[in-house]
Enzyme design. Structure first.
Site, PDB file in Angstrom:
ATOM      1  N   THR A 173       0.817  -1.220   0.000  1.00  0.00           N
ATOM      2  CA  THR A 173       0.000   0.000   0.000  1.00  0.00           C
ATOM      3  C   THR A 173       0.845   1.262   0.000  1.00  0.00           C
ATOM      4  O   THR A 173       0.458   2.277  -0.580  1.00  0.00           O
ATOM      5  CB  THR A 173      -0.959  -0.029   1.212  1.00  0.00           C
ATOM      6  OG1 THR A 173      -1.881  -1.101   1.004  1.00  0.00           O
ATOM      7  CG2 THR A 173      -1.741   1.250   1.361  1.00  0.00           C
TER       8      THR A 173
ATOM      9  N   SER B   4       1.510  -7.387  -1.245  1.00  0.00           N
ATOM     10  CA  SER B   4       2.232  -8.435  -0.512  1.00  0.00           C
ATOM     11  C   SER B   4       1.435  -9.730  -0.366  1.00  0.00           C
ATOM     12  O   SER B   4       1.988 -10.757   0.014  1.00  0.00           O
ATOM     13  CB  SER B   4       2.710  -7.934   0.851  1.00  0.00           C
ATOM     14  OG  SER B   4       1.674  -7.918   1.786  1.00  0.00           O
TER      15      SER B   4
ATOM     16  N   THR C  80       1.629  -4.643   4.093  1.00  0.00           N
ATOM     17  CA  THR C  80       1.466  -5.051   5.498  1.00  0.00           C
ATOM     18  C   THR C  80       0.830  -6.435   5.650  1.00  0.00           C
ATOM     19  O   THR C  80       0.963  -7.053   6.706  1.00  0.00           O
ATOM     20  CB  THR C  80       0.622  -4.022   6.279  1.00  0.00           C
ATOM     21  OG1 THR C  80      -0.680  -3.949   5.692  1.00  0.00           O
ATOM     22  CG2 THR C  80       1.280  -2.663   6.288  1.00  0.00           C
ATOM     23  N   ASP C  81       0.138  -6.922   4.606  1.00  0.00           N
ATOM     24  CA  ASP C  81      -0.573  -8.196   4.766  1.00  0.00           C
ATOM     25  C   ASP C  81       0.370  -9.346   5.134  1.00  0.00           C
ATOM     26  O   ASP C  81       0.029 -10.198   5.959  1.00  0.00           O
ATOM     27  CB  ASP C  81      -1.323  -8.564   3.473  1.00  0.00           C
ATOM     28  CG  ASP C  81      -2.568  -7.714   3.271  1.00  0.00           C
ATOM     29  OD1 ASP C  81      -2.906  -6.918   4.166  1.00  0.00           O
ATOM     30  OD2 ASP C  81      -3.205  -7.839   2.208  1.00  0.00           O
TER      31      ASP C  81
END
Ligand code: ASP
Length: 353
Positions: free
Chosen positions: A42, A86, A119-120
């Protein structure tokens, strides 16, 4: 030179890997050399005007040009490693990323590395590098929860803090960290806890390693007991199978029959499964597949607490390895690396404490 600039000057004079660099204002200052390796997420995404949904958009250079303060902190070099969401990351990407970061860190002039990442799966990627980097210099994973077209993006401030951390003498010997929203988390213990909130990374019972306030790192905890493994050329297939209420064990058996070398069971509570999953665990162990029992519960450890069919004590007695406080996705990464080097069952077990 006063205040924050003065602080930075002092910091930069005392850290390894600095060299003389003109700052464009006629002064000569020593600045650390920081490499930013971009992978996407992101932080590098923007809304597609047609769909309104976030998609990969920014190159590494565009990303850092949004934070002009970076140039006052460090000599920045950008490596555009990849630009993906990600959720598309795979073990082979981690392997190549780890090899790339290790090579960068080996350069004595480099102070440390910042990896920008979605961040995932940041907690997974950071842990993989934490387990496989053999140079002890700061490596900071950073991202954003709000993309670059948001009216109030969090990426620029997070990126600035990541570079501040790499340059700080108070941030050494932490291994790889996940640093967002001013909080510094160990790659081993960090978990994503919110789908959209900027305060999405926590370290559970272990607590944060530190914070970054007004340009300064405040140390809270030391990093204890870091494991490292050589980076092997091939990573074994390790699956995660959930033991939900009423699970019949067929997915676990399928993983065995389709060639998994290890299986992490996402068990209930302190590490328990129902009788059909227990039978499937015994099937896997009988076929020589390593089985690790982790829990879907956020706090606490997996323990040999319960007996009976599928209780943690029974599973351990039958040859399953208990994952301690490692959550399933982290246990999978450790098992992949341990399987490539450990040899036997006792060797494997020693890594899961
Ligand atoms: N979808 C994003 C990713 O690449 C989420 C994020 O970066 O916050 O993981």
């Amino acid at each position: 030179m006063t205040g924050f600039k003065g602080f930075l000057f002092i910091v930069c004079c005392f850290i390894p890997g600095t060299f003389v660099f003109g700052n464009g204002e006629g002064k000569i200052e020593k600045l650390p050399n920081v490499v930013i390796v971009t992978t996407g997420g992101t932080i590098a995404e923007k809304k597609d005007p047609k769909t309104g949904a976030s998609v990969p958009a920014l190159s590494g250079d565009t990303l850092i040009s949004a934070v002009p303060e970076l140039k006052k902190l460090a000599n920045i070099k950008v490596i555009n490693f990849m630009n993906i969401d990600s959720s598309h990351m795979a073990p082979e990407n981690w392997r190549k990323l780890s090899a790339t970061v290790n090579d960068i860190l080996k350069d004595p002039k480099v102070t440390g590395v910042v990896v920008t990442h979605g961040t995932d799966t940041m907690a997974e990627g950071a842990y993989f590098l934490d387990l496989t980097l053999d140079v002890n210099k700061p490596v900071v994973f950073v991202g954003a929860m709000r993309d670059a077209s948001d009216p109030c993006p969090d990426g620029p401030a997070n990126l600035l803090n990541a570079v501040i951390q790499v340059c700080s003498p108070d941030a050494l010997n932490w291994g790889v960290t996940v640093t967002m929203n001013q909080y510094i988390n160990s790659a081993r213990d960090v978990r994503k806890v919110s789908t959209t909130n900027v305060q999405t990374f926590e370290s559970g019972q272990k607590g944060y390693l530190g914070t970054i306030d007004m340009g300064k790192v405040y140390r809270i905890n030391d990093r204890l007991g870091r494991l490292t493994f050589p980076l092997s050329a091939v990573l074994p297939d390790v699956a995660i199978v959930s033991a939900y209420s009423g699970a019949d064990g067929k997915l676990l058996r399928y993983a065995v029959d389709s060639g998994a070398k290890g299986i992490v069971v996402e068990a209930m509570g302190a590490g328990n499964v129902n009788p059909p999953v227990y039978e499937a665990v015994k099937y896997a162990i009988g076929k020589g597949v390593a089985v690790v029992i982790a829990s879907d519960v956020y706090y606490g450890r997996v323990l040999p607490l319960y007996g009976g069919e599928g209780g943690g004590a029974t599973l351990e007695k039958d040859g399953a390895i208990l994952a301690g406080d490692l959550p399933p996705r982290k246990a999978r990464i450790l098992l992949m690396l341990a399987l490539s080097g450990a040899g036997n069952q006792d060797g494997l077990k020693a890594f899961f404490k």
